[in-house]
Design a protein around this motif. Structure first.
Motif: not given
Length: 183
Positions: A141-164
């Motif tokens: 459960v906890l590694f799945s939460v970490l994996m899903a949340t940090s994966g979404l964070q990576a996508v959002l950070c990539a979008a933020h960087t590309i947008n900038a």
């Protein structure tokens, strides 16, 4: 005046607002991974997986996400690293006291299968470990939460960087469907 600065700023605000709660989720999940059965002695005795001890949910997808302003690229790499480490921890299974051929031993019994099939066969979970209680479910459960949340964070950070970057390169033309007044 609607311009690329406003478009970039509104995207940054949305990304920032969503990254902060996810950072807290990652820090909480990694903190719990360090305390199986909510007991510190497993950590103090060295009976916690190295992926949990690395604390990527605490520092990579946690603290660095909170400091993401000006560090989008570092935050992207950190979130991707946390996602990778969490996937590894998930596939390898927990470190636990289990009944081996030499008696009770602290090992990673599910890693020995060389196949993450245990993730899909919950009947293997109860017999895998003697201690800590329910450690397989805890890790999954906890590694799945970490994996899903940090994966979404990576996508959002990539979008933020590309947008900038696009905002800097294309300037006011970046917001195509906006009405821009020029002075």
């Amino acid at each position: 005046v609607l311009s690329s600065k406003m478009c970039v700023a509104s995207c940054s605000r949305c990304v920032g607002v969503s990254l902060v709660p996810m950072a807290f989720v990652c820090m909480l999940a990694n903190g719990l991974l360090l305390l199986p059965d909510l007991k510190a002695h497993y950590l103090l005795d060295g009976h916690v997986t190295r992926e949990a001890r690395w604390g990527t949910g605490l520092w990579a997808s946690g603290f660095l996400m909170l400091c993401q302003v000006g560090c989008s690229c570092v935050a992207l790499a950190a979130a991707a690293f946390c996602c990778l480490v969490s996937a590894t921890g998930l596939v390898q299974g927990p470190l636990c006291l289990h009944n081996s051929t030499q008696g009770l031993a602290w090992e990673m019994p599910l890693k020995l299968q060389k196949n993450p099939i245990y993730l899909f066969d919950r009947t293997l979970w109860p017999a895998a470990c003697e201690e800590p209680r329910n450690i397989v479910q805890w890790n999954v459960v906890l590694f799945s939460v970490l994996m899903a949340t940090s994966g979404l964070q990576a996508v959002l950070c990539a979008a933020h960087t590309i947008n900038a970057i696009l905002g800097i390169i294309f300037g006011p033309r970046f917001c195509k469907n906006k009405i821009c007044k020029h002075y």
